[in-house]
Design a protein around this motif. Structure first.
Motif, PDB file in Angstrom:
ATOM      1  N   LEU A  30       0.893  -1.353   0.060  1.00 54.89           N
ATOM      2  CA  LEU A  30       0.032  -0.244  -0.053  1.00 54.89           C
ATOM      3  C   LEU A  30       0.888   1.320  -0.082  1.00 54.89           C
ATOM      4  CD1 LEU A  30      -2.788  -1.000   2.395  1.00 54.89           C
ATOM      5  CD2 LEU A  30      -2.890  -1.061   0.037  1.00 54.89           C
ATOM      6  N   LEU A  31       1.996   1.057   0.636  1.00 56.20           N
ATOM      7  CA  LEU A  31       2.993   2.248   0.677  1.00 56.20           C
ATOM      8  C   LEU A  31       3.402   2.747  -0.737  1.00 56.20           C
ATOM      9  CD1 LEU A  31       4.719   1.987   4.250  1.00 56.20           C
ATOM     10  CD2 LEU A  31       3.280   3.702   3.566  1.00 56.20           C
ATOM     11  N   LYS A  32       3.755   1.299  -1.440  1.00 55.73           N
ATOM     12  CA  LYS A  32       4.463   1.416  -2.759  1.00 55.73           C
ATOM     13  C   LYS A  32       3.453   2.241  -3.651  1.00 55.73           C
ATOM     14  CE  LYS A  32       7.408  -2.275  -2.505  1.00 55.73           C
ATOM     15  NZ  LYS A  32       7.865  -3.536  -3.021  1.00 55.73           N
ATOM     16  N   LEU A  33       2.255   1.755  -3.472  1.00 57.17           N
ATOM     17  CA  LEU A  33       1.199   2.315  -4.390  1.00 57.17           C
ATOM     18  C   LEU A  33       1.032   3.677  -3.921  1.00 57.17           C
ATOM     19  CD1 LEU A  33      -1.857  -0.113  -3.886  1.00 57.17           C
ATOM     20  CD2 LEU A  33      -0.464   0.147  -6.140  1.00 57.17           C
ATOM     21  N   ASN A  34       0.952   4.303  -3.081  1.00 58.43           N
ATOM     22  CA  ASN A  34       1.078   5.745  -2.518  1.00 58.43           C
ATOM     23  C   ASN A  34       2.356   6.537  -3.123  1.00 58.43           C
ATOM     24  OD1 ASN A  34      -0.383   7.956  -1.335  1.00 58.43           O
ATOM     25  ND2 ASN A  34       1.099   7.745   0.383  1.00 58.43           N
ATOM     26  N   ALA A  35       3.328   5.911  -3.047  1.00 61.26           N
ATOM     27  CA  ALA A  35       4.564   6.560  -3.443  1.00 61.26           C
ATOM     28  C   ALA A  35       4.497   6.655  -4.843  1.00 61.26           C
ATOM     29  CB  ALA A  35       5.645   5.653  -2.928  1.00 61.26           C
ATOM     30  N   HIS A  36       3.986   5.803  -5.740  1.00 60.65           N
ATOM     31  CA  HIS A  36       3.891   6.009  -7.000  1.00 60.65           C
ATOM     32  C   HIS A  36       2.585   6.620  -7.711  1.00 60.65           C
ATOM     33  CE1 HIS A  36       6.921   2.670  -6.780  1.00 60.65           C
ATOM     34  NE2 HIS A  36       7.239   3.017  -8.017  1.00 60.65           N
ATOM     35  N   GLY A  37       1.825   7.046  -6.582  1.00 58.97           N
ATOM     36  CA  GLY A  37       0.631   7.971  -6.954  1.00 58.97           C
ATOM     37  C   GLY A  37      -0.332   7.245  -7.747  1.00 58.97           C
ATOM     38  N   VAL A  38      -0.455   5.808  -7.503  1.00 55.76           N
ATOM     39  CA  VAL A  38      -1.498   4.910  -8.184  1.00 55.76           C
ATOM     40  C   VAL A  38      -2.560   4.213  -7.161  1.00 55.76           C
ATOM     41  CG1 VAL A  38       0.182   4.435 -10.210  1.00 55.76           C
ATOM     42  CG2 VAL A  38       0.061   2.865  -8.139  1.00 55.76           C
ATOM     43  N   GLU A  39      -3.452   4.127  -7.681  1.00 58.00           N
ATOM     44  CA  GLU A  39      -4.739   3.449  -7.054  1.00 58.00           C
ATOM     45  C   GLU A  39      -4.598   1.888  -7.174  1.00 58.00           C
ATOM     46  OE1 GLU A  39      -7.286   4.893  -5.486  1.00 58.00           O
ATOM     47  OE2 GLU A  39      -6.125   6.876  -5.852  1.00 58.00           O
ATOM     48  N   ARG A  40      -4.815   1.338  -6.126  1.00 56.42           N
ATOM     49  CA  ARG A  40      -5.026  -0.271  -6.151  1.00 56.42           C
ATOM     50  C   ARG A  40      -5.551  -0.752  -7.252  1.00 56.42           C
ATOM     51  NH1 ARG A  40      -7.901  -3.054  -1.003  1.00 56.42           N
ATOM     52  NH2 ARG A  40      -8.008  -5.376  -1.631  1.00 56.42           N
ATOM     53  N   ASP A  41      -6.819  -0.211  -7.737  1.00 57.29           N
ATOM     54  CA  ASP A  41      -7.437  -0.924  -8.871  1.00 57.29           C
ATOM     55  C   ASP A  41      -7.300  -0.256  -9.994  1.00 57.29           C
ATOM     56  OD1 ASP A  41      -8.897  -2.409  -6.955  1.00 57.29           O
ATOM     57  OD2 ASP A  41     -10.428  -0.820  -6.271  1.00 57.29           O
ATOM     58  N   ALA A  42      -6.209   0.699 -10.178  1.00 65.52           N
ATOM     59  CA  ALA A  42      -5.793   1.007 -11.573  1.00 65.52           C
ATOM     60  C   ALA A  42      -5.501  -0.089 -12.375  1.00 65.52           C
ATOM     61  CB  ALA A  42      -4.545   2.243 -11.374  1.00 65.52           C
ATOM     62  N   LEU A  43      -5.515   0.031 -13.645  1.00 63.40           N
ATOM     63  CA  LEU A  43      -5.434  -1.187 -14.540  1.00 63.40           C
ATOM     64  C   LEU A  43      -3.651  -0.942 -14.835  1.00 63.40           C
ATOM     65  CD1 LEU A  43      -8.158  -0.332 -17.446  1.00 63.40           C
ATOM     66  CD2 LEU A  43      -8.063  -2.208 -15.529  1.00 63.40           C
ATOM     67  N   MET A  44      -3.244  -1.999 -15.013  1.00 58.78           N
ATOM     68  CA  MET A  44      -1.800  -2.184 -15.104  1.00 58.78           C
ATOM     69  C   MET A  44      -1.435  -1.262 -16.327  1.00 58.78           C
ATOM     70  SD  MET A  44      -0.208  -4.093 -12.852  1.00 58.78           S
ATOM     71  CE  MET A  44       1.147  -4.452 -13.731  1.00 58.78           C
TER      72      MET A  44
END
Length: 130
Positions: free
Chosen positions: A104-118
């Motif tokens: 979850l921290l990595k997602l936040n650091a990259h500014g992406v949502e958990r449900d974002a498409l790859m």
């Protein structure tokens, strides 16, 4: 330690691992997909990991045993190249809370949502530099 019980619960989307010492763990399919040990996810070395997103609804379609040392799950998004050794599964199980928090921290650091498409962000969610 080898699990003596492995059950994929499709409704709740969790893999249940039971051990002879009485311990059991419930690993969400999404968690397993995000932490797949495959080169596609982990890269071929430090800094080459690909941050996985959009995996909340992934299910395990099939689990194949690999010798006496691992399982190979096939996920509904087509991913099937990760070999989860008994050692790695136990590591994931025992460290699930910490590993999920790190994700979850990595997602936040990259500014992406958990449900974002790859591949929907400009850097394709790469965790390191290429």
């Amino acid at each position: 330690m080898i699990p003596n019980q492995i059950v994929a619960h499709q409704q709740s989307k969790v893999l249940e691992l039971g051990y002879e010492d009485g311990r059991s763990f419930h690993l969400p399919f999404e968690f397993l997909r995000v932490y797949s040990p495959s080169a596609e996810v982990q890269g071929h070395g430090p800094g080459q990991e690909t941050l996985q997103t959009g995996k909340r609804d992934v299910v395990i379609m099939q689990i194949e045993p690999v010798g006496h040392y691992a399982i190979k799950p096939s996920f509904s998004d087509g991913h099937d190249s990760g070999l989860f050794t008994w050692e790695y599964l136990l590591h994931l199980a025992e460290n699930q809370k910490q590993l999920w928090a790190e994700y979850l921290l990595k997602l936040n650091a990259h500014g992406v949502e958990r449900d974002a498409l790859m591949g929907s962000s400009k850097d394709s969610h790469s965790c390191g530099s290429h």
